[in-house]
Design a protein around this motif. Structure first.
Motif, PDB file in Angstrom:
ATOM      1  N   GLN A 156      -2.047   4.905  -4.110  1.00  0.00           N
ATOM      2  CA  GLN A 156      -2.679   6.034  -3.427  1.00  0.00           C
ATOM      3  C   GLN A 156      -3.945   6.470  -4.156  1.00  0.00           C
ATOM      4  O   GLN A 156      -4.958   6.771  -3.538  1.00  0.00           O
ATOM      5  N   THR A 157      -3.870   6.472  -5.484  1.00  0.00           N
ATOM      6  CA  THR A 157      -5.049   6.839  -6.283  1.00  0.00           C
ATOM      7  C   THR A 157      -6.178   5.846  -6.065  1.00  0.00           C
ATOM      8  O   THR A 157      -7.357   6.233  -5.916  1.00  0.00           O
ATOM      9  N   LEU A 158      -5.839   4.566  -6.014  1.00  0.00           N
ATOM     10  CA  LEU A 158      -6.859   3.541  -5.777  1.00  0.00           C
ATOM     11  C   LEU A 158      -7.462   3.683  -4.389  1.00  0.00           C
ATOM     12  O   LEU A 158      -8.676   3.488  -4.209  1.00  0.00           O
ATOM     13  N   ALA A 159      -6.631   4.020  -3.414  1.00  0.00           N
ATOM     14  CA  ALA A 159      -7.147   4.222  -2.058  1.00  0.00           C
ATOM     15  C   ALA A 159      -8.138   5.378  -2.030  1.00  0.00           C
ATOM     16  O   ALA A 159      -9.195   5.307  -1.375  1.00  0.00           O
ATOM     17  N   ILE A 160      -7.827   6.462  -2.716  1.00  0.00           N
ATOM     18  CA  ILE A 160      -8.735   7.616  -2.773  1.00  0.00           C
ATOM     19  C   ILE A 160     -10.033   7.227  -3.475  1.00  0.00           C
ATOM     20  O   ILE A 160     -11.139   7.618  -3.049  1.00  0.00           O
ATOM     21  N   SER A 161      -9.915   6.440  -4.543  1.00  0.00           N
ATOM     22  CA  SER A 161     -11.119   6.011  -5.273  1.00  0.00           C
ATOM     23  C   SER A 161     -11.977   5.087  -4.416  1.00  0.00           C
ATOM     24  O   SER A 161     -13.219   5.154  -4.465  1.00  0.00           O
ATOM     25  N   ASN A 162     -11.339   4.227  -3.620  1.00  0.00           N
ATOM     26  CA  ASN A 162     -12.105   3.372  -2.710  1.00  0.00           C
ATOM     27  C   ASN A 162     -12.834   4.211  -1.658  1.00  0.00           C
ATOM     28  O   ASN A 162     -13.996   3.930  -1.319  1.00  0.00           O
ATOM     29  N   ASP A 163     -12.176   5.214  -1.139  1.00  0.00           N
ATOM     30  CA  ASP A 163     -12.809   6.102  -0.166  1.00  0.00           C
ATOM     31  C   ASP A 163     -13.976   6.856  -0.803  1.00  0.00           C
ATOM     32  O   ASP A 163     -15.026   7.054  -0.176  1.00  0.00           O
ATOM     33  N   ARG A 164     -13.793   7.258  -2.046  1.00  0.00           N
ATOM     34  CA  ARG A 164     -14.873   7.951  -2.766  1.00  0.00           C
ATOM     35  C   ARG A 164     -16.069   7.021  -2.979  1.00  0.00           C
ATOM     36  O   ARG A 164     -17.224   7.432  -2.848  1.00  0.00           O
TER      37      ARG A 164
END
Length: 438
Positions: free
Chosen positions: A162-170
């Motif tokens: 989930q953290t990686l997904a948020i970082s990709n979106d960022r």
């Protein structure tokens, strides 16, 4: 937009693969371990040996029966002088003898040593049962230590995903902002660095998860061939009564039960040693058959005997140099040592139980606090994310809120499974580990 769709497709594939994987529940894991764990199999085999040793066939109460048979053939040169002065010379005179017998021996009385030895064997069988139970308890606790490590890493991996997904979106947002001149290249670079760190953390967690799954499969006897998942749902029993649980510990703790069984065995050992002071009375019986084919020089050409004989015998070791006295004294000292060990174990049990009780209470409280902390961290992250989208918060502040949420989730997961293991440790000390539903 293309990157986002690719990422969503990857997540869809991962979730589909997870959905198809076998889920091993705690009860299923215990069942598999009890049936396939090699340590438990060895303990069960040792129990079978103890059962055989405690059988009436190994008690000394049954008689012994032996059969004997033999044959002898002779060729002799014989010179026979009779009373009337006649002389007979026989060359290569043949003779033969045959015999067969069945012999019975039975000890009628041996100073009750046989009785105490038999009782001792039965107690040793029960001691082996307790040792097998200890092996099962230790294996079950080891099983859940690894099982909950797998569960914790499963939830950690989900949080890191989930953290990686948020970082990709960022990163995607930072690239849009840079393309439209709303931000500098620094925002893109910072997002890329954070993605790399998140990817590394995820890779490490995934590798740890694979390793612990292999460890769990070993405890289960390596019966699972495909990848599997574990149940991350945890139920806590918050209705424990400390006094009742401690009373169970004093009556069901496996180490205490074993020392009590050893005390009983030592008592029989003393009585068995003292039995050597008394005489031994035995019964013997024989049924025999003998046949002699004599040569011509003999008075009888053929003789055949059959018959039954029986008798009683008594033996009394009046003095054996003091070995029996020494053996009895040493057995009495061993009994005293066992009783001292029990007193010491009771003190240790009191300490260990209270430590385990407090440890469980504290870890359960920490888990509840960490759950509340998740709500606070999630609320803080949601607000920071909204402000970040509006440009009211910079990437550093957003990243800090993101890390705070991740750390809160990881800490909550750790506290959750540590509390459950503390509960199981307390139940094991109380002798209740195998009596609860998982």
């Amino acid at each position: 937009m293309k990157n986002r769709w690719m990422f969503l497709c990857v997540l869809l594939v991962v979730f589909n693969a997870v959905a198809q994987q076998q889920i091993i529940t705690p009860n299923e894991a215990v069942t598999l371990a009890l049936s396939n764990n090699y340590g438990i199999k060895l303990a069960n085999n040792q129990l079978e040996v103890a059962k055989n040793n405690a059988s009436i066939l190994n008690s000394g109460y049954l008689p012994t029966i032996t059969g004997n048979a033999g044959a002898t053939y002779n060729i002799d040169n014989t010179e026979a002088v009779f009373s009337d002065g006649n002389v007979a010379i026989l060359n290569s005179a043949e003779s033969s003898r045959y015999n067969a017998s069945v012999n019975l021996n039975y000890v009628l009385f041996d100073g009750l040593g046989r009785s105490y030895d038999y009782k001792q064997l039965k107690e040793r069988y029960q001691l082996t049962e307790l040792q097998a139970r200890e092996t099962i308890e230790n294996t079950v606790f080891q099983l859940f230590t690894i099982y909950y490590n797998v569960a914790q890493l499963t939830e950690n991996t989900s949080a890191l995903n989930q953290t990686l997904a948020i970082s990709n979106d960022r990163l995607l947002r930072a690239k849009y902002q840079f393309d439209y001149g709303q931000s500098t290249k620094l925002g893109v670079l910072n997002a890329e660095v954070d993605i790399n760190n998140d990817s590394i953390n995820l890779i490490n967690a995934q590798q740890q998860l694979k390793n612990f799954k292999r460890d769990l499969n070993v405890v289960l006897g390596h019966v699972i061939e495909n990848d599997f998942e574990v149940d991350t749902t945890i139920n806590f029993d918050v209705l424990f009564n400390k006094e009742e649980l401690f009373e169970k510990a004093k009556s069901r703790n496996i180490a205490l039960l074993q020392i009590e069984k050893n005390i009983t065995i030592s008592g029989y050992d003393i009585k068995s040693g003292k039995s050597a002071y008394l005489p031994t009375i035995g019964l013997t019986g024989t049924y025999g058959w003998n046949k002699n084919n004599n040569n011509a020089a003999s008075f009888l050409a053929v003789s055949t005997n059959t018959g039954v004989s029986g008798g009683l015998n008594l033996s009394w070791n009046l003095f054996d140099g003091g070995s029996t006295i020494t053996r009895v004294k040493n057995a009495q000292i061993n009994l005293q040592n066992q009783q001292l060990q029990k007193e010491q174990l009771l003190m240790t049990l009191d300490r260990d139980f209270n430590n385990a009780w407090d440890d469980y209470q504290n870890k359960f409280k920490i888990y509840k606090i960490q759950e509340d902390n998740i709500l606070t961290s999630q609320n803080n992250f949601d607000r920071t994310q909204e402000k970040f989208k509006l440009g009211q918060v910079n990437s550093i502040e957003f990243r800090q809120a993101q890390l705070n949420l991740l750390n809160a989730e990881l800490s909550r997961n750790q506290a959750k499974y540590q509390a459950k293991l503390a509960e199981l440790q307390m139940l094991q000390i109380s002798g209740e580990l195998l009596n609860v539903s998982f």
